[in-house]
Design an enzyme around this catalytic site. Structure first.
Site, PDB file in Angstrom:
ATOM      1  N   GLY A 109     -15.964 -24.565   4.523  1.00  0.00           N
ATOM      2  CA  GLY A 109     -15.763 -25.249   3.241  1.00  0.00           C
ATOM      3  C   GLY A 109     -14.807 -24.507   2.321  1.00  0.00           C
ATOM      4  O   GLY A 109     -14.612 -24.896   1.183  1.00  0.00           O
ATOM      5  N   SER A 113      -8.197 -28.697   2.361  1.00  0.00           N
ATOM      6  CA  SER A 113      -7.155 -29.646   2.724  1.00  0.00           C
ATOM      7  C   SER A 113      -5.947 -29.428   1.827  1.00  0.00           C
ATOM      8  O   SER A 113      -4.819 -29.738   2.202  1.00  0.00           O
ATOM      9  CB  SER A 113      -7.664 -31.071   2.572  1.00  0.00           C
ATOM     10  OG  SER A 113      -8.917 -31.097   1.959  1.00  0.00           O
ATOM     11  N   ALA A 115      -4.744 -26.550   1.138  1.00  0.00           N
ATOM     12  CA  ALA A 115      -3.912 -25.520   1.768  1.00  0.00           C
ATOM     13  C   ALA A 115      -2.950 -26.172   2.766  1.00  0.00           C
ATOM     14  O   ALA A 115      -1.768 -25.831   2.820  1.00  0.00           O
ATOM     15  CB  ALA A 115      -4.779 -24.478   2.454  1.00  0.00           C
ATOM     16  N   ASP A 156      -7.649 -26.137  -6.376  1.00  0.00           N
ATOM     17  CA  ASP A 156      -7.455 -25.643  -5.010  1.00  0.00           C
ATOM     18  C   ASP A 156      -5.977 -25.666  -4.612  1.00  0.00           C
ATOM     19  O   ASP A 156      -5.514 -24.812  -3.854  1.00  0.00           O
ATOM     20  CB  ASP A 156      -8.323 -26.432  -4.011  1.00  0.00           C
ATOM     21  CG  ASP A 156      -8.298 -27.931  -4.255  1.00  0.00           C
ATOM     22  OD1 ASP A 156      -7.608 -28.384  -5.196  1.00  0.00           O
ATOM     23  OD2 ASP A 156      -8.963 -28.664  -3.513  1.00  0.00           O
TER      24      ASP A 156
END
Ligand code: MEV
Length: 323
Positions: A109, A113, A115, A156
């Site tokens: 986790g 996605s 990255a 992220d």
């Protein structure tokens, strides 16, 4: 000509959920890297190879005329396609490309996605000699992530680009914190339901009792700001206290679970300065802030609860060219 880019995974430290509502968060990049390689071909199509596809003994070929009406459910392929589509549209390019990805088998986790998305866009801009800065890279990558999953704060994406430990807030340039050491133990509690579902569940709660939930978000935002200062001062005791309070608030939002709670409590009672879940909740990772002298006893206490201790490099480098 082949271009290979890689981007790191991420561990959310403070501010999850509140960051979706414009409050700040703190996130550190982890050395679970995803590689994306792009190579021009003479075909009128995209050829995609990922570890998941390889395991199924196949690759995917998408002719340009089908590019804009796909419905592919293979992990990561949606993010790659959204990235290439956005880049094709923005720079008015149609070029056959062979795309290969590789990365950790299990990313707990933490390997996001985003990255894959950031590495794809970075490799694309390099392959086509398009000058860019972090803002363009962020905007294109974030738009691609939103095309696939509709919501998300973009923390992220920023983490994959900037690496290190960053203080992130929507619509502001991330601040890269001057720190190269974080005394953490990370525990993986097991798989979880989707982040999107959890964000929507919390959102639902906010619709019902906004005056309470908004106060919780605001407090989480304040905790995050205090934690930023404490990290800059290497004040791990204070960070531990703040982590415990943040955990209580995440619990009050309903995203804690017994399998997260057990290693969190075990870490605290075996000497950690504090512990909390990381990310959307519902499963995945927790972390404890520790004194290095008690690292092994805390790791052991976490493993006794059935969680798996992950040994990961933190403050990892952001997106970069591999070749
Ligand atoms: C999920 O890892 C973190 C959330 O804050 C969602 C997001 O920021 O996109 C819950």
């Amino acid at each position: 000509l082949k271009v290979i880019a890689s981007a790191p995974g991420k561990l959310m430290l403070f501010g999850e959920h509140a960051v979706v509502h414009k409050h700040p968060c703190l996130v550190t990049a982890v050395d679970l890297r995803v590689q994306v390689s792009l190579e021009k071909t003479n075909d009128q199509s995209l050829l995609i190879n990922t570890p998941h596809l390889n395991a199924e003994g196949r690759s995917i070929s998408i002719p340009f005329d089908e590019l804009f009406n796909d419905d592919l459910n293979t992990p990561n392929v949606k993010f790659i396609l959204a990235s290439i589509k956005n880049a094709f549209s923005k720079f008015n390019i149609r070029q056959g490309i062979r795309i290969r990805t590789s990365g950790p088998v299990n990313s707990y986790g933490l390997g996001s996605s985003s990255a894959v998305t950031v590495a794809t866009i970075f490799a694309f801009l390099t392959l086509f000699d398009i000058p860019f800065n972090n803002k363009l890279l962020f905007d294109l990558s974030y738009a691609s992530v939103l095309d696939v999953q509709k919501l998300g704060s973009g923390f992220d994406v920023a983490s994959a680009i900037y690496g290190n430990t960053i203080f992130f807030q929507t619509k502001q340039d991330p601040e890269v914190l001057k720190t190269d050491y974080l005394p953490l133990v990370i525990g993986y509690s097991g798989a979880k339901v989707s982040t999107i579902d959890l964000v929507q569940e919390v959102e639902q709660k906010r619709n019902e009792i906004p005056e309470i939930i908004d106060l919780i978000y605001e407090t989480i935002g304040k905790i995050t700001k205090r934690a930023r200062t404490a990290i800059l001062n290497n004040d791990w005791k204070t960070i531990g206290k703040l982590a415990n309070i943040n955990q209580g608030l995440l619990d009050s939002l309903g995203v804690n679970t017994p399998r997260l709670n057990e290693p969190i409590l075990a870490a605290r009672s075996s000497g950690a300065f504090g512990a909390k879940l990381s990310g959307a909740g519902g499963g995945d990772c927790m972390f404890a802030i520790i004194d290095e002298n008690s690292r092994s006893q805390i790791e052991e206490a976490i493993e006794v609860t059935g969680a798996k201790v992950l040994h990961l490099g933190l403050n990892a480098e952001g997106v970069r060219l591999e070749k």
